[in-house]
Design an enzyme around this catalytic site. Structure first.
Site, PDB file in Angstrom:
ATOM      1  N   SER A 189      54.881  -2.962  -2.802  1.00 33.76           N
ATOM      2  CA  SER A 189      54.685  -1.603  -2.275  1.00 33.76           C
ATOM      3  C   SER A 189      55.666  -0.568  -2.782  1.00 33.76           C
ATOM      4  CB  SER A 189      54.699  -1.633  -0.744  1.00 33.76           C
ATOM      5  OG  SER A 189      53.546  -2.296  -0.269  1.00 33.76           O
ATOM      6  N   LYS A 219      59.586   6.588   4.621  1.00 34.62           N
ATOM      7  CA  LYS A 219      58.313   5.930   4.917  1.00 34.62           C
ATOM      8  C   LYS A 219      58.158   5.750   6.420  1.00 34.62           C
ATOM      9  CE  LYS A 219      55.726   1.786   3.436  1.00 34.62           C
ATOM     10  NZ  LYS A 219      55.786   0.609   2.520  1.00 34.62           N
ATOM     11  N   SER A 278      52.125   0.362  -0.394  1.00 33.83           N
ATOM     12  CA  SER A 278      51.939   1.132   0.819  1.00 33.83           C
ATOM     13  C   SER A 278      52.939   2.273   0.959  1.00 33.83           C
ATOM     14  CB  SER A 278      52.066   0.188   2.028  1.00 33.83           C
ATOM     15  OG  SER A 278      53.369  -0.386   2.079  1.00 33.83           O
TER      16      SER A 278
END
Length: 390
Positions: A136, A35, A112
């Site tokens: 997330s 990420k 996210s």
């Protein structure tokens, strides 16, 4: 290379691999989508925002969690997209586009950790390294038919990670199989608490927060395990817990990024900008009051969970469909989702998501939550494939 040969909605950078792992180790042959919040040696962090990327320095070393995965033999396939500053649960980045959702085409991927989840769901990486502050990991896992874990708060180091709200930020990862989810845990989770007590309980009041199709899938999950029903929890204060979570998260997010964003709010997409603009207005007094509510709620939640494993929906709905009025629908979905996900967030608890499918054939997820430090217990339980048939 003449141009990117990958989906830029999913990846910011890709290599073959981007960083090679050790030549031996328990994760040899696995590939990681990192990420775009973690330091990766030789690259700057973009945090889902082009202006932040342009202002960021190249990292000299990788974040410890990335280095640990590399030392275990996994390679870094690439750096995956994230919602801006991880301040969203949708996965709809306005700058780079919305990653596809292979499990539910035409629907949002969940954020996210959207890029990491999509990379794994597409088979372009085997491990999606993400974060979970308000859901997330849990939300994209549920939306994309993946296994995922939000670890106990502070059990995995967060050095080299762009923060959102440190009181709630945790490291997490997603995989397509429970076996790999557990093997990553063997590498990243030090001395996790274990317990022989694996009583699973379900709280009807939490189940009722989900849409009917999701609630039915979760309620029907593994009836042969003998879930204890019902277990009543005193949840009259749940809405105030969620509001305190949102307030404290916002205050911490502005403390972390407000100085940089003060003159750059126009670089943000509308939804994340709206959250930061509200966060900007939170006073120290309001943050202090929210912190007190969170502290009391944390004690209550931990007492309620005790030595059991609580079964609840990972997200209250199937992934929302793309199309008209998406922004308004996502705001409603966010509020409903946080009512469920704030339980583990406030409690600092580990939460493992197991993929399910509704009667209508859409992805959803069941979430198992336990006491702090019982991460490996949850992973072991989910990995008992002969017992847990998904």
């Amino acid at each position: 290379m003449a141009g990117p040969q990958w989906d830029e909605r999913v990846w910011r950078a890709v290599g073959s691999p981007l960083l090679a792992g050790a030549s031996e180790g328990p994760l040899l042959g696995e590939s990681v989508a990192v990420k775009d919040l973690y330091d990766v040696a030789g690259f700057a962090v973009g945090a889902g925002n082009p202006a932040w990327l342009a202002a960021s320095a190249v990292a000299a070393v990788s974040a410890p969690v990335v280095s640990t995965l590399l030392a275990a033999g996994a390679s870094v396939r690439g750096i995956s997209r994230t919602d801006e500053f991880a301040y969203s649960l949708a996965g709809t980045n306005p700058h780079y586009g919305t990653p596809p959702n292979p499990a539910a085409p035409g629907r949002v991927p969940g954020g996210s950790s959207s890029g990491s989840a999509a990379a794994v769901a597409l088979g372009e990486a085997t491990i999606g390294l993400g974060t979970d502050t308000g859901g997330s990991i849990r939300v994209p896992a549920a939306y994309q038919g993946l296994f995922g874990i939000r670890t106990t708060h502070d059990v995995v180091r967060r050095d080299g990670l762009v923060p959102l709200a440190p009181t709630f930020d945790t490291v997490g990862w997603l995989t397509r199989s429970p076996d790999l989810l557990a093997r990553v845990g063997d590498v990243l989770l030090p001395g996790s608490t274990t317990s022989a007590d694996r009583r699973l309980v379900m709280v009807p009041a939490l189940l009722a927060l989900a849409d009917a199709d999701v609630a039915a899938a979760v309620a029907g999950w593994q009836p042969d395990l003998g879930l204890r029903l019902p277990e009543a929890w005193p949840l009259d204060d749940l809405s105030s817990w969620r509001d305190a979570f949102v307030t404290l998260q916002g205050w911490e997010a502005w403390q972390a990024h407000g100085a940089w964003l003060e003159d750059r709010l126009d670089t943000l997409g509308a939804d994340v900008r709206g959250r930061f603009e509200r966060a900007r207005l939170v006073t120290e007094g309001e943050a202090s009051a929210a912190r007190d509510v969170v502290a009391a709620a944390r004690e209550t939640i931990r007492d309620l969970v005790a030595d059991r494993i609580v079964v609840l929906p990972a997200a209250p709905s199937v992934p929302p469909s793309l199309g008209p009025d998406l922004g308004e629908r996502l705001q409603a979905a966010r509020a409903a989702t946080l009512a469920l996900t704030c339980i583990a967030g406030i409690g600092g608890l580990p939460a493992v998501t197991v993929p399910l499918t509704t009667a209508g054939g859409l992805p959803c997820g069941v979430c198992l939550v336990a006491a702090p430090g019982r991460d490996k217990d949850l992973l072991d339980l989910v990995n008992q494939g002969s017992v847990l048939r998904v």
